[in-house]
Design a protein around this motif. Sequence first.
Motif, mmCIF file in Angstrom:
data_model
loop_
_atom_site.group_PDB
_atom_site.id
_atom_site.type_symbol
_atom_site.label_atom_id
_atom_site.label_comp_id
_atom_site.label_asym_id
_atom_site.label_seq_id
_atom_site.Cartn_x
_atom_site.Cartn_y
_atom_site.Cartn_z
ATOM 1 N N ALA A 209 1.413 -1.010 0.130
ATOM 2 C CA ALA A 209 0.296 0.495 0.165
ATOM 3 C C ALA A 209 0.817 0.643 0.069
ATOM 4 C CB ALA A 209 -1.169 0.017 0.881
ATOM 5 N N GLU A 210 0.271 2.223 -0.691
ATOM 6 C CA GLU A 210 1.012 3.146 -1.188
ATOM 7 C C GLU A 210 1.068 4.150 0.553
ATOM 8 O OE1 GLU A 210 1.339 7.505 -3.091
ATOM 9 O OE2 GLU A 210 1.052 5.768 -4.129
ATOM 10 N N GLN A 211 2.032 4.982 0.655
ATOM 11 C CA GLN A 211 1.698 5.764 2.381
ATOM 12 C C GLN A 211 2.763 7.190 2.523
ATOM 13 O OE1 GLN A 211 2.458 2.841 5.419
ATOM 14 N NE2 GLN A 211 1.363 1.335 4.565
ATOM 15 N N ALA A 212 2.031 8.211 2.054
ATOM 16 C CA ALA A 212 2.875 9.307 2.626
ATOM 17 C C ALA A 212 3.621 9.450 0.620
ATOM 18 C CB ALA A 212 4.264 9.420 4.176
ATOM 19 N N GLY A 213 3.604 9.185 0.301
ATOM 20 C CA GLY A 213 4.076 9.033 -0.938
ATOM 21 C C GLY A 213 4.994 7.832 -1.226
ATOM 22 N N ARG A 214 5.312 7.673 -0.467
ATOM 23 C CA ARG A 214 6.052 5.520 -0.651
ATOM 24 C C ARG A 214 4.725 4.193 -0.878
ATOM 25 N NH1 ARG A 214 11.216 7.258 -2.143
ATOM 26 N NH2 ARG A 214 12.117 5.369 -1.255
ATOM 27 N N TYR A 215 5.792 3.475 -1.382
ATOM 28 C CA TYR A 215 4.565 2.208 -1.292
ATOM 29 C C TYR A 215 5.213 0.956 -0.729
ATOM 30 C CZ TYR A 215 2.467 -1.868 -2.930
ATOM 31 O OH TYR A 215 2.113 -3.472 -3.462
ATOM 32 N N HIS A 216 4.628 0.696 0.115
ATOM 33 C CA HIS A 216 4.898 0.018 1.022
ATOM 34 C C HIS A 216 4.531 -1.356 0.754
ATOM 35 C CE1 HIS A 216 6.464 3.274 4.105
ATOM 36 N NE2 HIS A 216 5.558 3.446 3.205
ATOM 37 N N ASP A 217 6.125 -2.254 1.339
ATOM 38 C CA ASP A 217 5.552 -3.751 1.066
ATOM 39 C C ASP A 217 4.745 -4.556 1.993
ATOM 40 O OD1 ASP A 217 5.547 -6.803 -0.424
ATOM 41 O OD2 ASP A 217 7.054 -6.675 -0.026
ATOM 42 N N THR A 218 4.263 -4.256 2.401
ATOM 43 C CA THR A 218 3.366 -4.421 3.281
ATOM 44 C C THR A 218 2.437 -5.903 3.727
ATOM 45 O OG1 THR A 218 1.323 -4.895 2.825
ATOM 46 C CG2 THR A 218 2.107 -2.165 3.849
ATOM 47 N N HIS A 219 2.457 -6.670 3.352
ATOM 48 C CA HIS A 219 2.180 -8.376 3.259
ATOM 49 C C HIS A 219 0.932 -8.551 3.928
ATOM 50 C CE1 HIS A 219 6.313 -9.994 2.928
ATOM 51 N NE2 HIS A 219 6.388 -9.280 1.919
ATOM 52 N N THR A 220 0.242 -7.304 4.012
ATOM 53 C CA THR A 220 -1.036 -7.160 5.429
ATOM 54 C C THR A 220 -2.475 -7.038 3.957
ATOM 55 O OG1 THR A 220 -0.179 -5.300 6.212
ATOM 56 C CG2 THR A 220 -0.048 -7.080 7.145
ATOM 57 N N ASP A 221 -2.198 -6.243 2.348
ATOM 58 C CA ASP A 221 -2.729 -5.435 1.785
ATOM 59 C C ASP A 221 -2.901 -6.574 0.933
ATOM 60 O OD1 ASP A 221 -3.929 -2.851 2.198
ATOM 61 O OD2 ASP A 221 -1.639 -3.194 3.428
ATOM 62 N N PRO A 222 -3.736 -6.152 -0.083
ATOM 63 C CA PRO A 222 -4.314 -7.379 -1.539
ATOM 64 C C PRO A 222 -3.420 -7.284 -2.051
ATOM 65 C CG PRO A 222 -6.140 -6.600 -0.591
ATOM 66 C CD PRO A 222 -5.227 -5.609 0.193
ATOM 67 N N VAL A 223 -2.624 -8.434 -3.282
ATOM 68 C CA VAL A 223 -1.979 -7.880 -4.544
ATOM 69 C C VAL A 223 -2.083 -6.878 -5.483
ATOM 70 C CG1 VAL A 223 -0.627 -9.116 -6.144
ATOM 71 C CG2 VAL A 223 -0.653 -9.813 -3.583
ATOM 72 N N PRO A 224 -1.979 -5.860 -5.619
ATOM 73 C CA PRO A 224 -2.407 -5.044 -6.890
ATOM 74 C C PRO A 224 -2.084 -5.478 -8.569
ATOM 75 C CG PRO A 224 -0.590 -3.689 -5.441
ATOM 76 C CD PRO A 224 -0.703 -5.531 -5.255
ATOM 77 N N ALA A 225 -2.728 -4.722 -9.158
ATOM 78 C CA ALA A 225 -3.297 -5.187 -10.185
ATOM 79 C C ALA A 225 -1.505 -5.057 -10.488
ATOM 80 C CB ALA A 225 -4.147 -4.553 -10.752
ATOM 81 N N ALA A 226 -1.328 -3.987 -10.088
ATOM 82 C CA ALA A 226 -0.044 -4.210 -11.405
ATOM 83 C C ALA A 226 0.978 -4.974 -10.611
ATOM 84 C CB ALA A 226 0.762 -2.361 -10.567
#
Length: 274
Positions: A209-226
Amino acid sequence: MSTTGPAGLGIGWRPEIAGFVAELPGLRFVEAVAEALPAGGPLPDGLAALRGRGVTVVPHGVRLSLGGAEPVDPARVAHLARVAALVDAPLVSEHIAFVRAGGLEAGHLLPLPRTRAAVAAVAANVRRVRAELPVPIALEPIAALFDWPDDELDEADFLTEILAATDAYLLLDVANVYANARNRGTDPLALLDRLPLDRVAYAHVAGGAEQAGRYHDTHTDPVPAAVLELVGALCARRRPPALLLERDGHYPPAAELRAELDALAAASGFPAVT
């Protein structure tokens, strides 16, 4: 370079979703955090049941600190080796990162400066680990929110030199490739085109997920389409032998996890496991 490692579509085994994983009829392999498993056994019931039905288990280390300037801790190496033997693993995996320095534990996977000194440090530690392991090792580049100012190599050259110096396999995390390219403003496809894809033992996919303009590899969010699109691009170039979904918290309902696995199967061309 060939491997007899995992094959097909898999999922990271975690106690919180053990019941869900046990009910996946087409599952061929799982990955388990090595430090969470008892070196002397017994295995957690859910994991033992999977082994009993022939599901491959790959131990995934998170605390060896292969990129540290200090030699790897022999006790941690011995634990990884015993876990690999316990689950009859075809290989193990760990990160190209450091987690400790000067006796202090960071609690996170930290990026290395992309220098030839760092390549040498990783190679020396991998040699120490391989001397004790009963199986090969695959190395995973991490998602990094920053680069060191004294970098000498770009990502592709850094990874290629490490693989050449260690004769290890590559654990390619597609989500990390996406995260690093997005945060650096680079092209993830350009990296794929320069990596030795014939050295990939298996690949990871995870959400972020994106947070404060940076993309974070959270492992807690769905896999994005990209990221799914990047999986397809990787498989069009050279499909890895196996592909694994990582999820490490905020576990969604079973129907959502099944949908993610089905989306990965569709993107990669692997048979569905659901």
